[in-house]
Design a protein around this motif. Structure first.
Motif, PDB file in Angstrom:
ATOM      1  N   UNK A 114       0.714  -1.212   0.074  1.00  0.00           N
ATOM      2  CA  UNK A 114       0.070   0.127  -0.019  1.00  0.00           C
ATOM      3  C   UNK A 114       0.830   1.266  -0.003  1.00  0.00           C
ATOM      4  N   UNK A 115       0.266   2.324  -0.258  1.00  0.00           N
ATOM      5  CA  UNK A 115       1.143   3.486  -0.247  1.00  0.00           C
ATOM      6  C   UNK A 115       1.136   3.997   1.321  1.00  0.00           C
ATOM      7  N   UNK A 116       2.224   4.974   1.550  1.00  0.00           N
ATOM      8  CA  UNK A 116       2.590   5.338   2.672  1.00  0.00           C
ATOM      9  C   UNK A 116       1.541   6.137   3.691  1.00  0.00           C
ATOM     10  N   UNK A 117       1.866   6.133   4.748  1.00  0.00           N
ATOM     11  CA  UNK A 117       0.642   6.883   5.627  1.00  0.00           C
ATOM     12  C   UNK A 117       0.621   8.393   5.121  1.00  0.00           C
ATOM     13  N   UNK A 118       1.595   8.777   4.840  1.00  0.00           N
ATOM     14  CA  UNK A 118       1.864  10.461   4.625  1.00  0.00           C
ATOM     15  C   UNK A 118       1.003  10.737   3.381  1.00  0.00           C
ATOM     16  N   UNK A 119       1.131   9.988   2.500  1.00  0.00           N
ATOM     17  CA  UNK A 119       0.388  10.097   0.973  1.00  0.00           C
ATOM     18  C   UNK A 119      -1.122   9.751   1.571  1.00  0.00           C
ATOM     19  N   UNK A 120      -1.284   8.474   2.331  1.00  0.00           N
ATOM     20  CA  UNK A 120      -2.726   8.484   2.542  1.00  0.00           C
ATOM     21  C   UNK A 120      -3.506   9.354   3.206  1.00  0.00           C
ATOM     22  N   UNK A 121      -2.881  10.151   4.053  1.00  0.00           N
ATOM     23  CA  UNK A 121      -3.556  11.323   5.028  1.00  0.00           C
ATOM     24  C   UNK A 121      -3.561  12.554   4.062  1.00  0.00           C
ATOM     25  N   UNK A 122      -2.847  12.545   3.231  1.00  0.00           N
ATOM     26  CA  UNK A 122      -2.517  13.642   2.186  1.00  0.00           C
ATOM     27  C   UNK A 122      -2.349  14.910   3.047  1.00  0.00           C
ATOM     28  N   UNK A 123      -3.257  16.028   2.972  1.00  0.00           N
ATOM     29  CA  UNK A 123      -2.969  17.490   3.423  1.00  0.00           C
ATOM     30  C   UNK A 123      -3.362  17.388   4.792  1.00  0.00           C
ATOM     31  N   UNK A 124      -4.057  16.334   5.301  1.00  0.00           N
ATOM     32  CA  UNK A 124      -4.648  16.469   6.753  1.00  0.00           C
ATOM     33  C   UNK A 124      -3.551  16.838   7.984  1.00  0.00           C
ATOM     34  N   UNK A 125      -2.463  16.309   7.977  1.00  0.00           N
ATOM     35  CA  UNK A 125      -1.689  16.716   9.053  1.00  0.00           C
ATOM     36  C   UNK A 125      -1.114  18.226   8.910  1.00  0.00           C
ATOM     37  N   UNK A 126      -0.853  18.751   7.666  1.00  0.00           N
ATOM     38  CA  UNK A 126      -0.502  19.957   7.703  1.00  0.00           C
ATOM     39  C   UNK A 126      -1.784  21.110   7.992  1.00  0.00           C
ATOM     40  N   UNK A 127      -3.123  20.573   7.428  1.00  0.00           N
ATOM     41  CA  UNK A 127      -4.281  21.455   7.837  1.00  0.00           C
ATOM     42  C   UNK A 127      -4.238  21.480   9.384  1.00  0.00           C
ATOM     43  N   UNK A 128      -4.341  20.449  10.049  1.00  0.00           N
ATOM     44  CA  UNK A 128      -4.588  20.310  11.529  1.00  0.00           C
ATOM     45  C   UNK A 128      -3.360  20.515  12.367  1.00  0.00           C
ATOM     46  N   UNK A 129      -2.283  21.075  11.704  1.00  0.00           N
ATOM     47  CA  UNK A 129      -0.830  21.417  12.738  1.00  0.00           C
ATOM     48  C   UNK A 129      -1.101  22.257  13.932  1.00  0.00           C
TER      49      UNK A 129
END
Ligand code: FES
Length: 404
Positions: free
Chosen positions: A185-200
């Protein structure tokens, strides 16, 4: 007469006669895309999913194979196992899993199944120096390697290095742990997309999980996810609790990643009942986070609530077509947890969760009872349920195939 044509009186007579009630009708060609064409229409023209999607063993099996065994599944916070040797064991869609912290401080995940004859090795949670199978004492290190296999000395060609525990991919984002059973599967960062940055700005890495509560529920996992991602039910289901909080309903947020979400603009923490006051706000919040609460759903079944002073999550472990485990976790900034009045003020938040979450649990189990009826037919969506439609189509894309 087929079961779908039985009238309610016939069902009652069947029950009075001591016979099994009629079963819901499930077509043999359950994966034929034609059954789902009405769900594929635009929101206000669409129908809800057929009831069998919530009760069929075959549909559930396909969800496990095509969704839960392929995606990044949230499994809690890393601070649940803070020290080397700490472990937690649980079942996830039928796979026994053990999470642990190894001697180097890394969090690892393994299939919790002995390589001898398949016994589940660890149960519950605790601290261990090694993983010892309770059947014949094969013993594994915290790195998963087989260290001891008593009585195997005469077995021809047996090499302990061939029998390590099977590793499961694990990754984290700011203390949130995710596992993935698919090595491709793709990595976690790719899976989450812009979510971590959006809620940083919530600074999750500095949060502490202070409470974790589990519920066993007699409903399909989609029933619970759908409920969590629409506010149409709030005036009815939460009329005496959450409905007393005033809020503006906004359209779903645009997402670039495997998630969707809601945002509501309001005054006062959403983790408190109306009239209660609580902790100071998270000092790093910016933009819309200072004016309301985000409710992202990380597909398929992890919901976060991000409000002014804390976050809480709803973590779902499906356990069959009609059962699931719900885990509710609550996190506050470290500076809040270190306050002298923390336990006293936390009680107000606990009161809110312990009132509103059982309300959702109850209505979800009641919906499941209705869905299991042989007479349940697809319904229609309100404009207040856009994400239910999004979620159902996300599931169909994976279980049936992309819409044509
Ligand atoms: Fe584990 Fe035999 S099944 S040691």
């Amino acid at each position: 007469m087929n079961q779908a044509q039985l009238r309610p009186e016939a069902v009652a007579a069947t029950r009075q006669a001591g016979l099994s009630p009629p079963l819901p009708q499930i077509p043999a060609d359950i994966f034929d895309p034609a059954h789902y064409a009405p769900v594929r229409r635009s929101l206000l023209e669409a129908e809800t999913l057929p009831a069998w999607c919530y009760i069929s063993e075959a549909f559930y099996r396909r969800e496990v194979e095509q969704i839960f065994l392929k995606v990044w599944n949230f499994v809690g916070r890393a601070d649940r196992i803070p020290s080397p040797g700490d472990y937690v064991a649980f079942d996830f869609v039928g796979v026994p899993v053990v999470l642990l912290r190894d001697k180097q401080g890394e969090v690892r995940a393994f299939v919790n199944t002995c390589r001898h004859r398949g016994t589940q090795i660890m149960s519950g949670e605790g601290n261990c120096a090694a993983l010892r199978c309770p059947y014949h004492s094969w013993t594994y290190g915290l790195d998963g390697r087989l260290r001891g296999a008593p009585g195997m000395e005469d077995t021809v060609g047996f090499d302990k290095s061939d029998y390590a525990l099977q590793p499961i991919r694990i990754d984290s984002w700011d203390g949130f742990l995710f596992i993935n059973f698919d090595p491709d599967s793709i990595g976690l960062r790719e899976y989450l997309g812009d979510l971590p940055e959006r809620f940083a700005c919530y600074n999750f890495a500095d949060m502490v999980c202070v409470r974790r509560k589990e519920y066993d529920l007699a409903c399909n996992w989609k029933v619970y996810v759908e409920n969590a991602m629409e506010s149409y039910h709030v005036p009815t289901v939460h009329g005496l609790t959450l409905q007393k909080q005033k809020r503006d309903i906004n359209p779903p947020i645009a997402a670039n990643g495997e998630y969707c979400g809601l945002y509501t603009r309001h005054i006062g923490s959403r983790a408190l009942l109306a009239g209660d006051t609580g902790f100071p706000y998270i000092p790093t919040l910016t933009g819309e986070a200072t004016e309301g609460t985000f409710y992202p759903l990380i597909f398929p079944s992890t919901m976060f609530a991000l409000t002014y002073d804390c976050m809480w999550w709803l973590e779902i472990h499906p356990r069959g077509p009609s059962h699931m485990k719900l885990i509710v976790g609550s996190c506050f900034p470290r500076s809040t947890v270190e306050r002298g009045d923390f336990d006293e003020v936390l009680a107000k938040y606990v009161r809110r969760w312990d009132q509103s979450i059982p309300e959702d649990n109850d209505i979800s189990e009641r919906q499941q009872l209705g869905l299991a009826s042989p007479f349940t037919a697809p319904g229609r969506f309100s404009a207040l349920e856009p994400l239910v439609h999004v979620i159902d189509n996300w599931v169909l894309d994976r279980v049936i195939g992309p819409a044509r």
